[in-house]
Design an enzyme around this catalytic site. Structure first.
Site, PDB file in Angstrom:
ATOM      1  N   ARG A 183      12.879   4.219  -7.304  1.00 44.19           N
ATOM      2  CA  ARG A 183      11.455   4.053  -7.009  1.00 44.19           C
ATOM      3  C   ARG A 183      10.685   5.497  -7.744  1.00 44.19           C
ATOM      4  O   ARG A 183      10.308   6.358  -7.206  1.00 44.19           O
ATOM      5  CB  ARG A 183      11.497   4.360  -5.499  1.00 44.19           C
ATOM      6  CG  ARG A 183      10.321   3.843  -4.892  1.00 44.19           C
ATOM      7  CD  ARG A 183       9.655   4.527  -3.659  1.00 44.19           C
ATOM      8  NE  ARG A 183       9.541   6.173  -4.076  1.00 44.19           N
ATOM      9  CZ  ARG A 183       9.129   7.012  -3.345  1.00 44.19           C
ATOM     10  NH1 ARG A 183       8.619   6.570  -2.230  1.00 44.19           N
ATOM     11  NH2 ARG A 183       8.945   8.344  -3.683  1.00 44.19           N
ATOM     12  N   LYS A 201       9.710  17.458 -13.516  1.00 45.59           N
ATOM     13  CA  LYS A 201       9.960  18.214 -12.414  1.00 45.59           C
ATOM     14  C   LYS A 201      10.539  19.543 -12.611  1.00 45.59           C
ATOM     15  O   LYS A 201       9.853  20.616 -12.359  1.00 45.59           O
ATOM     16  CB  LYS A 201      10.578  17.648 -11.332  1.00 45.59           C
ATOM     17  CG  LYS A 201      10.093  16.474 -10.540  1.00 45.59           C
ATOM     18  CD  LYS A 201       9.334  16.893  -9.317  1.00 45.59           C
ATOM     19  CE  LYS A 201       8.332  15.753  -8.929  1.00 45.59           C
ATOM     20  NZ  LYS A 201       7.847  16.083  -7.582  1.00 45.59           N
ATOM     21  N   GLU A 273      15.220  13.468  -6.119  1.00 40.84           N
ATOM     22  CA  GLU A 273      13.799  12.943  -6.658  1.00 40.84           C
ATOM     23  C   GLU A 273      13.933  11.423  -6.811  1.00 40.84           C
ATOM     24  O   GLU A 273      14.608  10.802  -7.515  1.00 40.84           O
ATOM     25  CB  GLU A 273      13.552  13.792  -7.866  1.00 40.84           C
ATOM     26  CG  GLU A 273      12.080  13.520  -8.488  1.00 40.84           C
ATOM     27  CD  GLU A 273      11.260  14.118  -7.529  1.00 40.84           C
ATOM     28  OE1 GLU A 273      11.255  15.327  -6.784  1.00 40.84           O
ATOM     29  OE2 GLU A 273      10.119  13.423  -7.500  1.00 40.84           O
ATOM     30  N   ASP A 274      12.669  10.705  -6.195  1.00 45.93           N
ATOM     31  CA  ASP A 274      12.583   9.430  -6.386  1.00 45.93           C
ATOM     32  C   ASP A 274      13.576   8.471  -6.222  1.00 45.93           C
ATOM     33  O   ASP A 274      13.982   7.587  -6.884  1.00 45.93           O
ATOM     34  CB  ASP A 274      11.831   9.381  -7.794  1.00 45.93           C
ATOM     35  CG  ASP A 274      10.366   9.847  -7.816  1.00 45.93           C
ATOM     36  OD1 ASP A 274      10.061   9.844  -6.843  1.00 45.93           O
ATOM     37  OD2 ASP A 274       9.910   9.470  -9.174  1.00 45.93           O
ATOM     38  N   ASP A 296      12.009  15.988  -2.574  1.00 45.47           N
ATOM     39  CA  ASP A 296      10.466  16.440  -2.817  1.00 45.47           C
ATOM     40  C   ASP A 296       9.634  15.462  -2.165  1.00 45.47           C
ATOM     41  O   ASP A 296       8.673  15.731  -1.537  1.00 45.47           O
ATOM     42  CB  ASP A 296      10.513  16.828  -4.030  1.00 45.47           C
ATOM     43  CG  ASP A 296       8.779  17.154  -4.420  1.00 45.47           C
ATOM     44  OD1 ASP A 296       8.532  18.289  -3.615  1.00 45.47           O
ATOM     45  OD2 ASP A 296       8.027  16.725  -5.039  1.00 45.47           O
ATOM     46  N   ASP A 297       9.983  14.094  -2.338  1.00 51.85           N
ATOM     47  CA  ASP A 297       9.302  13.256  -1.927  1.00 51.85           C
ATOM     48  C   ASP A 297       8.926  13.112  -0.455  1.00 51.85           C
ATOM     49  O   ASP A 297       7.775  12.636   0.004  1.00 51.85           O
ATOM     50  CB  ASP A 297       9.657  11.758  -2.169  1.00 51.85           C
ATOM     51  CG  ASP A 297      10.017  11.681  -3.665  1.00 51.85           C
ATOM     52  OD1 ASP A 297       9.344  11.774  -4.586  1.00 51.85           O
ATOM     53  OD2 ASP A 297      11.174  11.629  -3.992  1.00 51.85           O
TER      54      ASP A 297
HETATM   55  P1  NAD Z   1       6.660   4.467   0.621  1.00 54.27           P
HETATM   56  O1  NAD Z   1       6.813   3.391  -0.166  1.00 54.27           O
HETATM   57  O2  NAD Z   1       7.819   5.313   0.895  1.00 54.27           O
HETATM   58  O3  NAD Z   1       5.942   4.176   1.801  1.00 54.27           O
HETATM   59  C1  NAD Z   1       4.663   3.347   1.878  1.00 54.27           C
HETATM   60  C2  NAD Z   1       4.253   3.016   3.246  1.00 54.27           C
HETATM   61  O4  NAD Z   1       2.848   2.261   3.191  1.00 54.27           O
HETATM   62  C3  NAD Z   1       5.424   2.339   3.806  1.00 54.27           C
HETATM   63  O5  NAD Z   1       5.492   2.842   5.161  1.00 54.27           O
HETATM   64  C4  NAD Z   1       4.496   1.051   3.773  1.00 54.27           C
HETATM   65  O6  NAD Z   1       4.860   0.116   5.060  1.00 54.27           O
HETATM   66  C5  NAD Z   1       3.117   1.300   3.826  1.00 54.27           C
HETATM   67  N1  NAD Z   1       2.295   0.304   3.800  1.00 54.27           N
HETATM   68  C6  NAD Z   1       2.198  -0.643   2.503  1.00 54.27           C
HETATM   69  N2  NAD Z   1       1.208  -1.442   2.875  1.00 54.27           N
HETATM   70  C7  NAD Z   1       0.521  -0.994   3.761  1.00 54.27           C
HETATM   71  C8  NAD Z   1      -0.743  -1.503   4.507  1.00 54.27           C
HETATM   72  N3  NAD Z   1      -1.564  -2.542   4.020  1.00 54.27           N
HETATM   73  N4  NAD Z   1      -1.163  -0.924   5.634  1.00 54.27           N
HETATM   74  C9  NAD Z   1      -0.486   0.140   6.382  1.00 54.27           C
HETATM   75  N5  NAD Z   1       0.862   0.490   5.683  1.00 54.27           N
HETATM   76  C10 NAD Z   1       1.045  -0.019   4.724  1.00 54.27           C
HETATM   77  O7  NAD Z   1       5.707   5.590  -0.530  1.00 54.27           O
HETATM   78  P2  NAD Z   1       5.353   6.937  -0.106  1.00 54.27           P
HETATM   79  O8  NAD Z   1       6.490   7.666  -0.899  1.00 54.27           O
HETATM   80  O9  NAD Z   1       5.494   7.271   1.185  1.00 54.27           O
HETATM   81  O10 NAD Z   1       4.244   7.169  -1.068  1.00 54.27           O
HETATM   82  C11 NAD Z   1       2.893   6.526  -0.617  1.00 54.27           C
HETATM   83  C12 NAD Z   1       1.935   7.081  -1.251  1.00 54.27           C
HETATM   84  O11 NAD Z   1       1.694   8.484  -1.127  1.00 54.27           O
HETATM   85  C13 NAD Z   1       2.046   6.728  -2.918  1.00 54.27           C
HETATM   86  O12 NAD Z   1       0.774   6.494  -3.463  1.00 54.27           O
HETATM   87  C14 NAD Z   1       2.074   8.117  -3.294  1.00 54.27           C
HETATM   88  O13 NAD Z   1       1.617   8.218  -4.552  1.00 54.27           O
HETATM   89  C15 NAD Z   1       1.615   9.161  -2.334  1.00 54.27           C
HETATM   90  N6  NAD Z   1       1.941  10.481  -2.345  1.00 54.27           N
HETATM   91  C16 NAD Z   1       1.027  11.641  -2.412  1.00 54.27           C
HETATM   92  C17 NAD Z   1       1.600  12.441  -2.457  1.00 54.27           C
HETATM   93  C18 NAD Z   1       0.686  13.890  -2.320  1.00 54.27           C
HETATM   94  O14 NAD Z   1      -0.277  13.717  -2.358  1.00 54.27           O
HETATM   95  N7  NAD Z   1       1.275  15.084  -2.857  1.00 54.27           N
HETATM   96  C19 NAD Z   1       3.267  13.032  -2.424  1.00 54.27           C
HETATM   97  C20 NAD Z   1       3.957  11.883  -2.279  1.00 54.27           C
HETATM   98  C21 NAD Z   1       3.405  10.557  -2.231  1.00 54.27           C
END
Ligand code: NAD
Length: 592
Positions: A183, A201, A273-274, A296-297
């Site tokens: 991912r 990273k 990571e990822d 980290d995620d």
């Molecule tokens: P992930 O795939 O683990 O989780 C995504 C979540 O969103 C899942 O629970 C999914 O069911 C939900 N989702 C999808 N469509 C939806 C909808 N229409 N309504 C409600 N929920 C919905 O991904 P992640 O690692 O949790 O990352 C999510 C986002 O956060 C990404 O865009 C990532 O870039 C961002 N992120 C930001 C930071 C930061 O700001 N430092 C760090 C990590 C991730």
């Protein structure tokens, strides 16, 4: 973590073998007054070694004494001049991918110069060496691959992983950042081409926290890919089969982690990571308490977001347990954030069960409610005894949260109506749109400020420009994980922590929030400036170390009396070492 020589075992955590400061250099042949370091290599082998190569900053004495004379153009330039030249080269590149390629080749050629450039121009270069450009680089990794940087270990290497680790030229590794490529950022399964991520990273370990790059090992674990486009691509560089899963996958990860501990010591830091959602949570639970590891995620994101929330509390003037949260998204980012918020509330004296009640979460199927039968174990504590609901607006109207956090990668989901509702119910609503990249953001900074009539305390995952409305200037903060993971790694590595529980990420979040100045808060920024990040990282690392000692996790004894000095003494120095002092009388005939 100053200059230690490649191939030379360093005892203790980060002790240099030869380090005498104070040699001056004359005007002839450049100024390189760094610590004295005597390379074991000679001539072209020095130039070809990126950890030793100084390019045209090599002094005349050094060129003559070490068999370099004549291998370089006759002129001499300083590192400052080299930085200037590199920036000129970079600005001439037609696009960000070309800049990425240029920076990779610089890192392969002259490591200190690369990290000096990064340190001096971090805000400009971070989006090139890391997200978003690194995502594009991963997609094209098959074409970009030139020189090895990191280890590729495949599922077919099972039984021989330790032997492959032995092929890595540095024995004294302290941190391994690894991915299985399932991912990669928001790009999904990139298989073996995910290598760009651990490489990027770890560059930030040094760029943001001055961790010696020699201690850092990027690894890609190739178990195959389910990305059909890659499997069909003749240029794909990885294993050409579907992902191996189940027991064989778990045994592979287990052997890899055991082999790293056997090779580099049991306190080697293992940075996940990822990884895909299922494996990320599962593997973290499995290894959190018995290995010095973090994801980290999940944990880094949690910590940086919590820091932003704690910074926001300095504006809202209340406690975290006074707040009610609605989360859009219940994946790695938001579940990690929600759990860490609960830990902070517990620290304020709120029972865990009560803390969970203050957090409402929505995933792609709607609000997490007890009637849903398909909730994963990490979502269950947040499920509410409420009717099912799939509309964020409805949830906001019913729950009346004081904070709204988005990490669902669903753009424009924080609508005008939702932000207006948040502003009606709160004097200063906290609104964090964390999804990346900018195109996925739940709302822009401008929208948050405009629709809330300047009331929103806003932060985002991607940077937004300065915004001015009714004479009020906002410079919104970016919840960048780079504030946290390099600093936590620095602290953990310095004190030899045996594990990295959530308490250390909570500590890091608190420390980061304390570093937000009143000036930052005045412009609505709940994070310190990125340009100060190395100083910020040192302070966070000190705080993490302090907590590691309190929790009996640290293994460096006696505990240093001055922890800040202890950390400062171990930082990587981008200044070139002096190989031969200019005052040195050297018999040049010995190399004739
Ligand atoms: P992930 O795939 O683990 O989780 C995504 C979540 O969103 C899942 O629970 C999914 O069911 C939900 N989702 C999808 N469509 C939806 C909808 N229409 N309504 C409600 N929920 C919905 O991904 P992640 O690692 O949790 O990352 C999510 C986002 O956060 C990404 O865009 C990532 O870039 C961002 N992120 C930001 C930071 C930061 O700001 N430092 C760090 C990590 C991730």
């Amino acid at each position: 973590m100053r200059d230690h020589l490649p191939g030379v075992a360093v005892s203790g955590m980060l002790r240099p073998r030869v380090q005498l400061s104070g040699f001056s250099s004359s005007s002839t042949g450049g100024a390189t007054p760094g610590p004295l370091s005597v390379p074991e290599k000679h001539g072209m082998d020095i130039i070809r070694d990126p950890s030793l190569n100084k390019g045209m900053a090599t002094t005349l004495k050094e060129r003559q004494s070490l068999g370099i004379h004549g291998l370089l153009p006759p002129n001499f330039i300083t590192q400052d001049d080299q930085v200037e030249r590199c920036m000129r080269h970079l600005s001439a590149k037609p696009n960000d991918l070309e800049k990425y390629i240029y920076l990779c080749s610089l890192q392969d050629r002259n490591e200190r110069l690369f990290f000096r450039l990064l340190k001096d121009h971090l805000e400009e270069l971070m989006p090139i060496i890391y997200t978003p450009t690194v995502g594009l680089a991963c997609q094209k990794y098959g074409l970009l691959f030139r020189r090895p940087r990191g280890l590729f270990i495949t599922i077919h290497d099972k039984g021989h992983i330790y032997d492959i680790l032995k092929n890595w030229p540095v024995k004294n590794v302290k941190a391994v950042c690894f991915t299985d490529g399932e991912r990669i950022l928001g790009l999904g399964d990139q298989g073996c081409q995910g290598m760009g991520i651990p490489v990027g990273k770890l560059a930030l370990y040094t760029g943001c926290a001055a961790i010696n790059p020699q201690y850092c090992l990027p690894v890609t674990l190739d178990v195959g890919t389910n990305n059909q486009a890659l499997l069909d691509d003749p240029m794909y560089i990885g294993l050409r089969h579907k992902r191996v899963t189940g027991a064989a996958y778990d045994e592979f990860i287990e052997e890899f982690i055991s082999a790293c501990k056997a090779r580099y010591g049991s306190s080697v830091l293992m940075h996940f990571e990822d990884f895909g959602n299922q494996n990320a949570f599962r593997l973290l639970s499995k290894y959190l308490n018995n290995t010095c590891c973090f994801n980290d995620d999940i944990q880094g994101t949690a910590s940086v977001a919590l820091a932003g929330i704690l910074g926001s509390l300095r504006i809202t003037q209340n406690k975290i347990s006074d707040h009610t949260f609605v989360f859009l998204g219940a994946g790695e980012a938001n579940l990690g954030i929600a759990e860490l918020i609960c830990l902070k509330m517990e620290k304020e004296g709120v029972p865990k069960a009560e803390a969970y009640k203050k957090i409402f979460m929505m995933d792609s199927r709607g609000l997490l409610v007890t009637s849903r039968t398909n909730l994963s174990e990490h979502k269950i504590p947040f499920a509410k005894d409420m009717p099912a609901c799939t509309s964020l607006e409805e949830v906001v109207k019913t729950v009346k949260p004081s904070a709204l956090i988005g990490a669902a990668a669903q753009p424009k989901t924080f609508t005008k109506e939702i932000i207006e509702e948040m502003s009606r119910n709160n004097e200063r609503p906290i609104i964090f749109a964390l999804s990346n990249p900018t195109s996925k953001s739940e709302c822009s900074a401008e929208e948050a400020y405009k629709w809330s009539n300047n009331k929103a305390v806003f932060a985002s995952g991607s940077p937004f420009p300065k915004y001015e409305q009714n004479g009020v200037v906002f410079e919104p903060g970016q919840g960048n994980n780079a504030y946290i993971f390099p600093a936590v790694a620095l602290g953990v590595m310095c004190c030899g922590s045996v594990s990295i529980p959530d308490e250390l990420f909570l500590q890091a979040a608190e420390a980061l929030s304390h570093l937000v100045s009143e000036k930052d808060l005045e412009v609505g920024r709940v994070y310190p400036r990125l340009s100060d990040i190395q100083a910020t990282s040192v302070k966070i690392a000190v705080s993490v170390i302090e907590r590691a000692y309190e929790l009996n996790l640290a293994t460096v004894f006696p505990k240093p009396a001055n922890l800040e000095q202890f950390v400062l003494d171990q930082l990587y120095d981008t200044e070139y070492p002096t190989f031969i002092p200019d005052t040195y009388e050297y018999d040049i005939s010995s190399h004739q």
